[in-house]
Design an enzyme around this catalytic site. Structure first.
Site, PDB file in Angstrom:
ATOM      1  N   LYS A   1      35.878  41.869  52.465  1.00 22.52           N
ATOM      2  CA  LYS A   1      36.176  42.341  53.815  1.00 22.52           C
ATOM      3  C   LYS A   1      34.898  42.533  54.625  1.00 22.52           C
ATOM      4  O   LYS A   1      34.887  42.299  55.828  1.00 22.52           O
ATOM      5  CB  LYS A   1      36.978  43.638  53.750  1.00 22.52           C
TER       6      LYS A   1
ATOM      7  N   LYS B   1      50.050  30.371  45.705  1.00 15.38           N
ATOM      8  CA  LYS B   1      50.885  31.532  45.912  1.00 15.38           C
ATOM      9  C   LYS B   1      51.421  31.637  47.339  1.00 15.38           C
ATOM     10  O   LYS B   1      50.748  31.250  48.284  1.00 15.38           O
ATOM     11  CB  LYS B   1      49.939  32.712  45.637  1.00 15.38           C
TER      12      LYS B   1
ATOM     13  N   LYS C   1      50.921  35.640  53.309  1.00 11.67           N
ATOM     14  CA  LYS C   1      50.904  35.666  54.779  1.00 11.67           C
ATOM     15  C   LYS C   1      49.848  34.739  55.355  1.00 11.67           C
ATOM     16  O   LYS C   1      50.093  33.973  56.262  1.00 11.67           O
ATOM     17  CB  LYS C   1      50.591  37.082  55.271  1.00 11.67           C
TER      18      LYS C   1
END
Ligand code: TRP
Length: 370
Positions: free
Chosen positions: A131, A234, A237
């Site tokens: 992040k 997978k 989103k």
């Protein structure tokens, strides 16, 4: 290595003398809508656990703040996720369902626990590095992220302190309930490991035996990995290969019909390519075993028509999602009901949290003049 409990009997045996149910805690970050991956990966686990355990599931809106979301979107998202979880079957009379920020004890204990957490260990966390890199707009994965963070002089592209202390907050979410089990995906294992480390450190620093060491939880076997529709890995989103619980019939059919396949089997009994195997995997989740077998056989004898398979797959996904979708639409705008659920949840969560916080303050010496 983290211990993972796989045998339900081993740990939940209400008649085994210990009347108290084991405590389960898990948090859901409030971002976006739920997709089939979330449903089969996490939610279905929660649904099975709510009968046998003392479950406390919450919407992690404070954690969502670490990436500075738009306030209106954050608020909408909290409501949305709550409605989706209720629609899928989480029962507020069985499980405690609450919004993290409704329990101010968490924020206070976060401040206290931070006094025993090292900046270095936080900076070494994989999710933080990820992040932080994003926040600074770094693309390569050089090892020098720590230097980049300290050297960075821009007030816009900063790595905020909340992001760094994300694991402290998560540890508090868990420890404030004295949780036994924390059902989370593999990507959260490192955070859980830190939680145990902080618990041990607290105990040993103050010479107490106060916190236990919570572990992950799995119902036997492998964790399910729900594949996406784009032929790769997978469902997620950010991958844009998702089927959402909220997709209407038309959208859902269209997505499935467009799923990536191949040119068909070239010889009998060959192993399906990854994109086709993904469709079989999805089918195994939603369809009858006989349906899966029918298409497996058709693949093996080369009579398969992917169009038929996809039609069937879409039908069977809809059987799962349609009732949930209808309930989501029903609940989503029922503010009165949603407010009632989280109020009740916050009351129960605060009862447990305030006890822990009282003890922690006492142990640490924040005792007031009395
Ligand atoms: N970090 C978790 C995630 O991103 C969400 C979370 C926050 C959580 N607090 C938690 C999960 C406590 C389990 C327990 O998915």
């Amino acid at each position: 290595m983290a211990e993972i409990i796989t045998d339900l009997k081993e740990i939940s045996n209400p008649s085994a003398g210990d009347d108290a149910k084991k405590i389960v805690v898990s948090g859901i970050r409030s971002t976006g809508n739920l997709h089939l991956g979330n449903y089969y990966g996490a939610l279905s686990k929660f649904l099975r656990m709510q009968d046998d355990f003392d479950c406390r599931f919450f919407i992690a809106d404070l954690h969502a703040l670490t990436t500075n979301p738009d306030p209106n979107q954050l608020h909408a998202s909290v409501k949305n996720i709550l409605a989706e979880y209720l629609a899928a079957g989480l029962d507020p009379d069985k499980a405690t369902l609450y919004v993290q920020s409704d329990v101010p004890e968490i924020a206070e204990m976060y401040l206290l626990l931070n006094m025993h957490v090292g900046i270095g260990e936080l900076m070494r966390t994989a999710s933080f590095k990820d992040k932080a890199r994003k926040a600074l707009g770094l693309t390569g994965d050089g090892e020098e992220i720590e230097k980049e963070i300290i050297g960075n002089q821009s007030s816009q592209a900063r790595v905020n302190a909340g992001l760094l202390t994300y694991p402290t907050l998560m540890a508090v979410d868990i420890l404030i309930h004295k949780a036994d089990f924390v059902p989370v995906g593999k990507d959260q294992e490192q955070h859980l490991e830190l939680t145990r480390r902080f618990a041990r450190r607290f105990n040993s620093f103050y010479g107490v035996d106060y916190f236990g060491e919570p572990v992950n939880f799995n119902f036997g076997g492998e964790a399910v990995k729900v594949p996406g529709l784009d032929g790769s890995g997978k469902m997620g989103k950010s991958e844009g290969n998702c089927i959402y619980l909220l997709d209407d019939e038309k959208t859902l059919r269209k997505k499935v019909m467009r799923a990536v396949t191949d040119e068909g089997p070239k010889e009998p009994n060959q192993k399906p390519s990854q994109p086709v195997e993904n469709l079989f995997t999805l089918m195994e989740l939603v369809s009858e075993p006989s349906t899966v077998e029918h298409f497996r056989n058709a693949y093996a004898d080369m009579s398969i028509r992917y169009g038929d398979m996809k039609k069937q797959l879409a039908e069977d996904i809809l059987k799962v999602t349609t009732p949930i979708r209808e309930r989501i639409l029903d609940i989503r705008d029922n503010d009165e009901y949603l407010a009632k659920v989280v109020k009740q949840g916050a009351e129960r969560a605060r009862a447990a949290a305030s006890e822990t916080l009282r003890d922690v303050r006492e142990i640490m010496g924040i005792r007031g003049i009395r």
